[in-house]
Write a protein that holds these residues in place. Structure first.
Motif, PDB file in Angstrom:
ATOM      1  N   ILE A 101      54.061 -19.554 -95.887  1.00 38.71           N
ATOM      2  CA  ILE A 101      53.270 -19.473 -94.653  1.00 38.71           C
ATOM      3  C   ILE A 101      54.060 -18.776 -93.563  1.00 38.71           C
ATOM      4  N   MET A 102      55.385 -18.909 -93.577  1.00 38.04           N
ATOM      5  CA  MET A 102      56.211 -18.176 -92.619  1.00 38.04           C
ATOM      6  C   MET A 102      56.092 -16.673 -92.858  1.00 38.04           C
ATOM      7  N   GLU A 103      56.148 -16.277 -94.114  1.00 36.66           N
ATOM      8  CA  GLU A 103      56.026 -14.856 -94.458  1.00 36.66           C
ATOM      9  C   GLU A 103      54.648 -14.322 -94.091  1.00 36.66           C
ATOM     10  N   GLU A 104      53.611 -15.103 -94.367  1.00 43.28           N
ATOM     11  CA  GLU A 104      52.253 -14.666 -94.038  1.00 43.28           C
ATOM     12  C   GLU A 104      52.059 -14.529 -92.537  1.00 43.28           C
ATOM     13  N   MET A 105      52.674 -15.430 -91.769  1.00 37.52           N
ATOM     14  CA  MET A 105      52.554 -15.354 -90.315  1.00 37.52           C
ATOM     15  C   MET A 105      53.184 -14.068 -89.794  1.00 37.52           C
ATOM     16  N   LEU A 106      54.349 -13.726 -90.290  1.00 36.00           N
ATOM     17  CA  LEU A 106      54.985 -12.474 -89.870  1.00 36.00           C
ATOM     18  C   LEU A 106      54.143 -11.266 -90.265  1.00 36.00           C
ATOM     19  N   LYS A 107      53.499 -11.328 -91.423  1.00 41.15           N
ATOM     20  CA  LYS A 107      52.668 -10.214 -91.888  1.00 41.15           C
ATOM     21  C   LYS A 107      51.446 -10.012 -90.999  1.00 41.15           C
ATOM     22  N   VAL A 108      50.771 -11.103 -90.618  1.00 43.96           N
ATOM     23  CA  VAL A 108      49.567 -10.927 -89.800  1.00 43.96           C
ATOM     24  C   VAL A 108      49.927 -10.503 -88.375  1.00 43.96           C
ATOM     25  N   VAL A 109      51.097 -10.923 -87.887  1.00 43.01           N
ATOM     26  CA  VAL A 109      51.544 -10.464 -86.574  1.00 43.01           C
ATOM     27  C   VAL A 109      51.831  -8.963 -86.630  1.00 43.01           C
ATOM     28  N   ASP A 110      52.536  -8.537 -87.658  1.00 42.40           N
ATOM     29  CA  ASP A 110      52.788  -7.104 -87.835  1.00 42.40           C
ATOM     30  C   ASP A 110      51.469  -6.347 -87.948  1.00 42.40           C
ATOM     31  N   GLY A 111      50.529  -6.918 -88.686  1.00 40.75           N
ATOM     32  CA  GLY A 111      49.228  -6.273 -88.842  1.00 40.75           C
ATOM     33  C   GLY A 111      48.498  -6.137 -87.520  1.00 40.75           C
ATOM     34  N   PHE A 112      48.585  -7.165 -86.671  1.00 48.81           N
ATOM     35  CA  PHE A 112      47.919  -7.078 -85.374  1.00 48.81           C
ATOM     36  C   PHE A 112      48.488  -5.934 -84.551  1.00 48.81           C
ATOM     37  N   PHE A 113      49.801  -5.841 -84.459  1.00 53.48           N
ATOM     38  CA  PHE A 113      50.389  -4.806 -83.614  1.00 53.48           C
ATOM     39  C   PHE A 113      50.194  -3.405 -84.181  1.00 53.48           C
ATOM     40  N   ASN A 114      49.805  -3.308 -85.437  1.00 51.00           N
ATOM     41  CA  ASN A 114      49.518  -2.001 -86.019  1.00 51.00           C
ATOM     42  C   ASN A 114      48.035  -1.654 -85.963  1.00 51.00           C
ATOM     43  N   LEU A 115      47.239  -2.479 -85.296  1.00 53.45           N
ATOM     44  CA  LEU A 115      45.842  -2.126 -85.055  1.00 53.45           C
ATOM     45  C   LEU A 115      45.768  -0.992 -84.046  1.00 53.45           C
ATOM     46  N   THR A 116      44.589  -0.419 -83.895  1.00 49.68           N
ATOM     47  CA  THR A 116      44.420   0.634 -82.890  1.00 49.68           C
ATOM     48  C   THR A 116      44.623   0.054 -81.497  1.00 49.68           C
ATOM     49  N   LEU A 117      44.993   0.910 -80.564  1.00 46.21           N
ATOM     50  CA  LEU A 117      45.175   0.467 -79.194  1.00 46.21           C
ATOM     51  C   LEU A 117      43.886  -0.137 -78.649  1.00 46.21           C
ATOM     52  N   GLU A 118      42.756   0.502 -78.951  1.00 49.40           N
ATOM     53  CA  GLU A 118      41.463  -0.006 -78.468  1.00 49.40           C
ATOM     54  C   GLU A 118      41.221  -1.436 -78.937  1.00 49.40           C
ATOM     55  N   GLU A 119      41.564  -1.729 -80.192  1.00 49.18           N
ATOM     56  CA  GLU A 119      41.351  -3.067 -80.728  1.00 49.18           C
ATOM     57  C   GLU A 119      42.254  -4.086 -80.034  1.00 49.18           C
ATOM     58  N   LYS A 120      43.508  -3.734 -79.838  1.00 51.75           N
ATOM     59  CA  LYS A 120      44.434  -4.667 -79.183  1.00 51.75           C
ATOM     60  C   LYS A 120      44.057  -4.899 -77.728  1.00 51.75           C
ATOM     61  N   MET A 121      43.585  -3.849 -77.068  1.00 56.71           N
ATOM     62  CA  MET A 121      43.261  -3.982 -75.648  1.00 56.71           C
ATOM     63  C   MET A 121      42.051  -4.872 -75.386  1.00 56.71           C
ATOM     64  N   LYS A 122      41.331  -5.258 -76.424  1.00 56.56           N
ATOM     65  CA  LYS A 122      40.238  -6.218 -76.256  1.00 56.56           C
ATOM     66  C   LYS A 122      40.767  -7.548 -75.725  1.00 56.56           C
ATOM     67  N   TYR A 123      42.055  -7.787 -75.946  1.00 58.56           N
ATOM     68  CA  TYR A 123      42.656  -9.064 -75.558  1.00 58.56           C
ATOM     69  C   TYR A 123      43.560  -8.936 -74.339  1.00 58.56           C
ATOM     70  N   ALA A 124      43.543  -7.777 -73.684  1.00 61.96           N
ATOM     71  CA  ALA A 124      44.359  -7.577 -72.487  1.00 61.96           C
ATOM     72  C   ALA A 124      43.778  -8.382 -71.327  1.00 61.96           C
ATOM     73  N   SER A 125      44.658  -8.929 -70.495  1.00 63.64           N
ATOM     74  CA  SER A 125      44.212  -9.720 -69.348  1.00 63.64           C
ATOM     75  C   SER A 125      45.315  -9.757 -68.310  1.00 63.64           C
ATOM     76  N   GLU A 126      44.916  -9.835 -67.039  1.00 64.44           N
ATOM     77  CA  GLU A 126      45.878  -9.973 -65.949  1.00 64.44           C
ATOM     78  C   GLU A 126      46.205 -11.440 -65.660  1.00 64.44           C
ATOM     79  N   ASP A 127      45.419 -12.357 -66.211  1.00 63.24           N
ATOM     80  CA  ASP A 127      45.580 -13.780 -65.931  1.00 63.24           C
ATOM     81  C   ASP A 127      46.622 -14.378 -66.868  1.00 63.24           C
TER      82      ASP A 127
END
Length: 377
Positions: A101-127
């Motif tokens: 589960i530790m390895e899988e967690m690192l993999k999905v985190v890496d996968g998130f940061f390798n998404l398109t900028l548009e996809e990641k920016m859906k979660y951008a917030s100033e709060d």
């Protein structure tokens, strides 16, 4: 150049140098980068030298002792107490979290940061209190000197309050993060028992003080940096919560301040790094100190770390434990709600322990290294 607040214009003509797009986007769109962009050069004197960090090692604690007979439990609690008093940091082995589960967690985190900028920016917030937040540099939206980091932060326990807001991509992100955070929450409660006993309190004192509790995961992504000696991934700071449990990939970068010197924390496969935060310093009435730590960056490799902080429920009043206050040990910290303290700490544009200093009853500043008190730019 300071980080500019506001949403990132993804369809403008400003080019890839808009800092709100993050350091990974900058690296991906700037082939053969050899010079660190000036807006990321921090006023560090002397410059960061990864090889100059001390060679001492944080304590290693075998947590299987907490599941053993009374004598062994007490020995483990004493080891935790010693580590908290001397370092504020320790490494745990035999912690019960499956390597898979530790390895899988690192993999999905890496996968998130390798998404398109548009996809990641859906979660951008100033709060800073948003339950799910993607961003770059420091957590605050206030102007500050830029740091070489992108991050994804979201609440964990109680999971039912925020699970539906977590990223849907990668497709297995929610399931993996849920399993990991549930296991880490159990581990944090086990460790808190050892800390409680080390303070002379009941085993469950800290656990009861948490109420429903609050868990926040910060996944950090530090891309390769062309001139790592000129910047930081994250400047020196203490954590606002009680216990932080850190996992990272095989790329080193964490440094801990110990006896006014920086100590590099070397990666040890399968282990987790634990540190106490401001909440434990307050609850212990200063017997245990939250410790400043920082992240340095690498010239050739990407570092990924997953830090999970644990604290009391948002409405809880943070104050020294009453059994630790008497005529000789006066109250050293003014009471404050955890939500108010977290907001103040997360909104700060300077690093160090200034939010904690603000609620000290004598308001005596703690010494902070000029290298890591990064000023506004």
């Amino acid at each position: 150049m300071a980080l500019i607040a506001g949403k990132c214009p993804l369809d403008d003509d400003s080019g890839s140098r808009d800092p709100r797009k993050g350091v990974k986007y900058l690296v991906d769109t700037t082939p053969y980068m050899r010079v660190l962009p000036e807006e990321y050069v921090l006023p560090l004197q002397p410059k960061i030298n990864r090889m100059s960090a001390g060679s001492a090692a944080i304590p290693v604690i075998d947590l299987s002792g907490l599941d053993g007979p009374v004598e062994r439990r007490m020995m483990t609690a004493e080891a935790i107490a010693s580590a908290c008093a001397e370092w504020g940091f320790f490494r745990v082995i035999n912690h019960g979290i499956n390597a898979s589960i530790m390895e899988e967690m690192l993999k999905v985190v890496d996968g998130f940061f390798n998404l398109t900028l548009e996809e990641k920016m859906k979660y951008a917030s100033e709060d800073v209190m948003n339950p799910v937040r993607y961003g770059t540099s420091l957590n605050t939206s206030k102007p500050h000197a830029l740091h070489w980091r992108d991050y994804l932060r979201h609440f964990g326990h109680p999971i039912h309050t925020s699970f539906h807001l977590w990223p849907q991509n990668p497709s297995n992100y929610r399931d993996v993060a849920k399993e990991y955070l549930e296991e880490i929450w159990k581990l944090a409660l086990k460790i808190s028992g050892g800390i409680s006993k080390g303070l002379g309190l009941d085993w469950d004192y800290i656990e009861k003080s948490l109420g429903e509790g609050c868990q926040i995961m910060a996944s950090n992504y530090y891309p390769p940096c062309p001139e790592p000696h000129k910047t930081l991934g994250l400047a020196a700071h203490s954590d606002h919560g009680g216990i932080t449990i850190l996992m990272q990939n095989e790329v080193d970068g964490l440094q801990v301040k110990h006896q006014e010197k920086w100590v590099a924390v070397q990666h040890l496969p399968g282990s987790l790094v634990v540190n106490i935060g401001d909440y434990i310093e307050i609850l212990s009435n200063g017997k245990y100190k939250s410790v400043e730590h920082r992240a340095v960056v690498n010239e050739t490799r990407t570092r990924i770390s997953v830090a999970v902080g644990h604290g009391p429920e948002m409405t809880a009043t943070v104050a020294p434990a009453s059994p630790l206050v008497d005529e000789k040990s006066r109250i050293k910290y003014r009471p404050i709600t955890y939500k108010d303290y977290m907001r103040a700490q997360q909104s700060s544009a300077t690093r160090g322990k200034s939010p904690l200093q603000a609620i000290m009853t004598n308001n005596t500043p703690q010494k902070s290294s000029s290298i890591d008190s990064i000023p506004l730019s």
